[in-house]
Enzyme design. Structure first.
Site, short mmCIF file in Angstrom:
data_model
loop_
_atom_site.label_atom_id
_atom_site.label_comp_id
_atom_site.label_asym_id
_atom_site.label_seq_id
_atom_site.Cartn_x
_atom_site.Cartn_y
_atom_site.Cartn_z
N THR A 213 0.84 -1.20 0.00
CA THR A 213 0.00 0.00 0.00
C THR A 213 0.87 1.25 0.00
O THR A 213 1.99 1.21 0.49
CB THR A 213 -0.84 -0.05 1.30
OG1 THR A 213 -1.77 -1.10 1.17
CG2 THR A 213 -1.56 1.24 1.60
N ARG A 241 -14.12 -7.47 -0.35
CA ARG A 241 -13.41 -7.18 0.91
C ARG A 241 -12.86 -5.75 0.89
O ARG A 241 -12.28 -5.31 -0.08
CB ARG A 241 -12.26 -8.17 1.10
CG ARG A 241 -11.42 -7.93 2.38
CD ARG A 241 -10.17 -7.13 2.08
NE ARG A 241 -9.27 -7.07 3.25
CZ ARG A 241 -8.20 -6.29 3.31
NH1 ARG A 241 -7.89 -5.50 2.30
NH2 ARG A 241 -7.44 -6.26 4.37
N VAL A 242 -13.04 -5.03 1.98
CA VAL A 242 -12.49 -3.69 2.09
C VAL A 242 -11.53 -3.67 3.28
O VAL A 242 -11.85 -4.19 4.35
CB VAL A 242 -13.62 -2.65 2.30
CG1 VAL A 242 -13.04 -1.27 2.55
CG2 VAL A 242 -14.53 -2.61 1.07
N GLY A 243 -10.36 -3.09 3.07
CA GLY A 243 -9.37 -3.03 4.14
C GLY A 243 -9.44 -1.72 4.91
O GLY A 243 -10.46 -1.02 4.89
N ASP A 244 -8.35 -1.40 5.56
CA ASP A 244 -8.31 -0.21 6.41
C ASP A 244 -8.05 1.08 5.63
O ASP A 244 -8.39 2.17 6.08
CB ASP A 244 -7.23 -0.36 7.48
CG ASP A 244 -5.86 -0.56 6.85
OD1 ASP A 244 -5.74 -1.34 5.89
OD2 ASP A 244 -4.89 0.09 7.30
N THR A 264 -0.12 1.07 6.77
CA THR A 264 -0.01 -0.07 5.86
C THR A 264 0.18 -1.33 6.68
O THR A 264 0.88 -1.32 7.69
CB THR A 264 1.16 0.10 4.87
OG1 THR A 264 1.28 -1.13 4.11
CG2 THR A 264 2.48 0.39 5.55
N GLY A 265 -0.46 -2.39 6.24
CA GLY A 265 -0.33 -3.64 6.97
C GLY A 265 -1.59 -4.46 6.85
O GLY A 265 -2.41 -4.23 5.95
N GLY A 267 -4.91 -5.15 7.12
CA GLY A 267 -6.00 -4.21 7.32
C GLY A 267 -7.03 -4.60 8.38
O GLY A 267 -7.55 -3.74 9.09
N1 ASP Z 1 -3.62 -2.26 4.60
C1 ASP Z 1 -3.91 -2.80 3.31
C2 ASP Z 1 -5.16 -3.61 3.39
O1 ASP Z 1 -5.35 -4.32 4.33
C3 ASP Z 1 -2.81 -3.66 2.79
C4 ASP Z 1 -1.44 -3.03 2.80
O2 ASP Z 1 -1.16 -2.17 3.61
O3 ASP Z 1 -0.62 -3.39 1.96
O4 ASP Z 1 -5.93 -3.55 2.46
#
Ligand code: ASP
Length: 347
Positions: A213, A241-244, A264-265, A267
């Site tokens: 991200t 699916r929706v992340g953070d 980032t991480g 989510g």
């Molecule tokens: N945080 C993002 C998600 O979960 C993934 C990422 O940070 O690479 O969608």
């Protein structure tokens, strides 16, 4: 309003007095010195290009150089705006657009694939002065989702728009629309194939192919903060699916009184631990520095529960932190001196 006007008047009188005492030259030429004062205020831009199992041992010199160049190019784009007195919001958007257009990063071109082999993109942006925010999720045809997020913020009465509705809105706003195949890259396709053939294909963190991200936080000469984040999400994620990243308070947050954050991480953890707003709250209510607050959330709270990732956090004085609990995080920063700093590993 009245009080502010009086304060401004008092400041102008003070400036006049000082100048009158220190110089015999005509006062009228020297009083309104606001642009010069503004030019000396701090500016700062901090970015990330994703966290994960990023190890020097797994990277060739050539690959490393490409990442460093990509991050530097993005830093330069945002810095050029801040250096000429532009807004943090403009800087964040411009910086993220560069990263979205770079296939190395998991956002825009270079986004990872869903389980079904599609690219569904999420992005958000927030302005620290007004707490205005905008985000899009699950979009498949918008070349630069960060600009769509900004359009939602500025040109709609809403904060968050998803899927087809967000796409129609972006189209109406004149944003660049692409065929979904624009987002296809061989590298991400291979990552999906690997995931699908791994016996326990899941969303557990397994390295660079999962994360990547991009995000930016900026401080402009007017003392205003902004934050933005853009992503393709996580490889092999389920349809819908929706992340953070598009969730204000989880992956993105900005408030002048506390700080600007982009995450980032993994989510699902960042949503449940409301990471970005938790960091801001620690700064605001407990008086922690951005470094202490971001460390507390990333290296203690999240780490304790296995939530892998990192953040960039910046306050209105230009102090910033880039903690991560993974092996590495693509990151960089640039301030008034215009010297771009880029880091990848734990160094
Ligand atoms: N945080 C993002 C998600 O979960 C993934 C990422 O940070 O690479 O969608």
């Amino acid at each position: 309003m009245m009080k502010r006007a009086l304060l401004l008047l008092a400041a102008a009188v003070t400036a006049t007095t000082v100048l009158a005492q220190s110089s015999s030259a005509t006062i009228t030429m020297q009083v309104p010195n606001a642009p010069a004062a503004k030019a000396t205020r701090p500016i700062m831009l901090v970015i990330h290009g994703g966290a994960g199992t990023i190890l020097k041992a797994n990277m060739t010199d050539e690959q490393e150089k490409q990442y460093r160049d990509g991050l530097t190019q993005a830093l330069r784009a945002g810095h050029a705006i801040l250096a000429r007195g532009g807004t943090s919001l403009d800087a964040v958007e411009a910086t993220i657009r560069v990263l979205e257009d770079n296939p190395l990063f998991n956002a825009g071109k270079g986004a990872v694939f869903t389980h079904e082999g599609r690219n569904e993109l999420d992005a958000s942006i927030m302005e620290g002065k007004t707490r205005k925010a905008g985000s899009v999720a699950g979009v498949t045809i918008i070349r630069n989702p960060i600009s769509a997020a900004r359009a939602v913020m500025e040109k709609s009465p809403h904060v968050m728009m998803v899927g087809r509705g967000a796409e129609l809105f972006a189209t109406k706003m004149g944003l660049e629309i692409v065929d979904p195949s624009y987002f296809w890259t061989e590298r991400r396709w291979k990552s999906l194939q690997q995931e699908l053939t791994t016996p326990q294909a899941s969303l557990e963190p397994a390295g660079d192919k999962k994360f990547g991200t991009v995000g930016a936080v900026a401080l402009d000469r007017d003392g205003n903060l902004a934050a933005g984040t853009s992503t393709g999400g996580m490889t092999n994620k389920q349809f819908g699916r929706v992340g953070d990243a598009p969730i204000i308070g989880a992956g993105t947050f900005a408030e002048n009184e506390s700080c600007a954050v982009s995450a980032t991480g993994h989510g699902e953890f960042f949503i449940r631990w409301t990471v970005a707003s938790d960091i801001a709250a620690l700064v605001k209510y407990r008086g922690l520095s951005v470094q202490q607050a971001a460390d507390e959330v990333i290296n203690r709270k999240l780490k304790d529960v296995g939530g892998e990732g990192g953040v960039i956090a910046l306050d209105a004085k230009g102090n910033f932190a880039t903690p991560f609990n993974s092996e590495g995080m693509y990151r960089g920063w640039i301030g008034a001196d215009g010297v771009a700093q880029v880091r990848i590993y734990k160094d």
